[in-house]
Write an enzyme that holds these catalytic residues in place. Sequence first.
Site, PDB file in Angstrom:
ATOM      1  N   LEU A  33      53.084  32.946  37.279  1.00  0.00           N
ATOM      2  CA  LEU A  33      52.026  32.260  36.522  1.00  0.00           C
ATOM      3  C   LEU A  33      51.746  30.869  37.068  1.00  0.00           C
ATOM      4  O   LEU A  33      52.649  30.171  37.511  1.00  0.00           O
ATOM      5  CB  LEU A  33      52.427  32.157  35.045  1.00  0.00           C
ATOM      6  CG  LEU A  33      52.712  33.490  34.350  1.00  0.00           C
ATOM      7  CD1 LEU A  33      53.003  33.263  32.871  1.00  0.00           C
ATOM      8  CD2 LEU A  33      51.573  34.481  34.526  1.00  0.00           C
ATOM      9  N   HIS A  37      46.446  30.949  34.889  1.00  0.00           N
ATOM     10  CA  HIS A  37      46.900  31.821  33.795  1.00  0.00           C
ATOM     11  C   HIS A  37      47.040  31.019  32.496  1.00  0.00           C
ATOM     12  O   HIS A  37      46.664  31.481  31.427  1.00  0.00           O
ATOM     13  CB  HIS A  37      48.271  32.424  34.118  1.00  0.00           C
ATOM     14  CG  HIS A  37      48.297  33.329  35.305  1.00  0.00           C
ATOM     15  ND1 HIS A  37      48.922  32.995  36.480  1.00  0.00           N
ATOM     16  CD2 HIS A  37      47.784  34.574  35.487  1.00  0.00           C
ATOM     17  CE1 HIS A  37      48.795  33.985  37.342  1.00  0.00           C
ATOM     18  NE2 HIS A  37      48.105  34.956  36.776  1.00  0.00           N
ATOM     19  N   GLN A  61      47.785  49.573  41.238  1.00  0.00           N
ATOM     20  CA  GLN A  61      46.623  48.860  41.782  1.00  0.00           C
ATOM     21  C   GLN A  61      46.868  48.345  43.193  1.00  0.00           C
ATOM     22  O   GLN A  61      46.016  47.665  43.757  1.00  0.00           O
ATOM     23  CB  GLN A  61      46.182  47.743  40.836  1.00  0.00           C
ATOM     24  CG  GLN A  61      47.120  46.556  40.740  1.00  0.00           C
ATOM     25  CD  GLN A  61      46.704  45.595  39.630  1.00  0.00           C
ATOM     26  OE1 GLN A  61      46.848  45.876  38.447  1.00  0.00           O
ATOM     27  NE2 GLN A  61      46.170  44.452  40.001  1.00  0.00           N
ATOM     28  N   GLY A 147      40.316  35.953  33.945  1.00  0.00           N
ATOM     29  CA  GLY A 147      39.802  34.845  34.735  1.00  0.00           C
ATOM     30  C   GLY A 147      38.574  35.250  35.545  1.00  0.00           C
ATOM     31  O   GLY A 147      38.515  36.362  36.094  1.00  0.00           O
ATOM     32  N   LYS A 149      37.981  34.125  38.305  1.00  0.00           N
ATOM     33  CA  LYS A 149      38.461  34.161  39.693  1.00  0.00           C
ATOM     34  C   LYS A 149      38.355  35.591  40.257  1.00  0.00           C
ATOM     35  O   LYS A 149      37.922  35.799  41.376  1.00  0.00           O
ATOM     36  CB  LYS A 149      39.908  33.656  39.715  1.00  0.00           C
ATOM     37  CG  LYS A 149      40.728  34.030  40.909  1.00  0.00           C
ATOM     38  CD  LYS A 149      40.465  33.130  42.064  1.00  0.00           C
ATOM     39  CE  LYS A 149      41.288  33.481  43.273  1.00  0.00           C
ATOM     40  NZ  LYS A 149      42.201  34.587  43.139  1.00  0.00           N
TER      41      LYS A 149
HETATM   42  O1  PAF Z   1      44.509  40.107  37.486  1.00  0.00           O
HETATM   43  C1  PAF Z   1      45.654  40.587  37.417  1.00  0.00           C
HETATM   44  O2  PAF Z   1      46.670  39.888  37.469  1.00  0.00           O
HETATM   45  C2  PAF Z   1      45.823  42.096  37.266  1.00  0.00           C
HETATM   46  O3  PAF Z   1      44.871  42.774  37.992  1.00  0.00           O
HETATM   47  C3  PAF Z   1      45.866  42.573  35.811  1.00  0.00           C
HETATM   48  C4  PAF Z   1      44.544  42.311  35.085  1.00  0.00           C
HETATM   49  C5  PAF Z   1      46.992  41.882  35.064  1.00  0.00           C
HETATM   50  C6  PAF Z   1      46.116  44.092  35.753  1.00  0.00           C
HETATM   51  O4  PAF Z   1      47.329  44.427  36.342  1.00  0.00           O
END
Ligand code: PAF
Length: 280
Positions: A33, A37, A61, A147, A149
């Site tokens: 973080l 965040h 992801q 965000g 971003k």
């Molecule tokens: O932006 C991120 O950190 C990630 O893509 C999220 C939204 C936490 C999903 O894993």
Amino acid sequence: MEILSSLDDLAKVVRELKRANKSIGVVPTMGALHEGHLSLVRQSLVQSDETIVTIFVNPSQFAPSEDLDRYPQSLEADIAGLQSAGVQYVFAPSREEVYPENYSTSVVPPLVARRWEGEFRPTHFAGVATVVLKLLNMTRADRVFLGQKDFQQARVIEQMVADLNVATEVCICPIVRADDGLALSSRNVYLSSEQRTIALSLNQTLDHVERQIQAGQRDGFEVITEMRQMLIDAGVERIDYATVAHPKTLETADPIELPVVALIAAYVGETRLIDNRLLE
Ligand code: PAF
């Protein structure tokens, strides 16, 4: 502050909050973080009765070639930061808790996922959409804070929530930058000081685009060509995309008609950085 790691414990907390009629704000994160965040966290604390921050490095992801195994982690520092920010709950589940052995369903992301990130990271948004939908269901979030971003990510989630009638309001919060203009990102820790100087060219290029468009430039192709040239001149090694697009559809804006969003994804060394600027 309560730190929860099991779905059962989370469900108990959520049930109690709902029974007490408390609104729940959720800030989904992958940890490591930073101030960006924390700005989401502060917004959630203002707008919600109770805030749940989720910390989960979501494997679905990341493509096999990406940085899942070396993704920065700092759970203790994260928890300390969230505690002093006044967060009530942290949910930090294991991979097995989120994706048990028999898990096999996933979200097909909306059309806005197709361009840009979707072209360079074809499996990314299915992973993001799936985990975010799971997290929203697990936490029964009234609001989710994301965000700007990750502009396209925010659009993907906004569209998914609308398309699938998820009872969560999507709140998109401004980009937080370091004093030198670099957009805060957990991946900035990968940059050497020389690379960091090169990385500033993303924000500088966006400044340039903003000035050009404010001065009346409407030729999208010309703007895009200049963006690429500025990044290359600064020493950026590889550009995935540098473009101006419509902020809702994310289709290329040529000719430029406001509002537009300028989007960049580029590599500085091995580090892939993204940044954007919304012009209204
Ligand atoms: O932006 C991120 O950190 C990630 O893509 C999220 C939204 C936490 C999903 O894993």
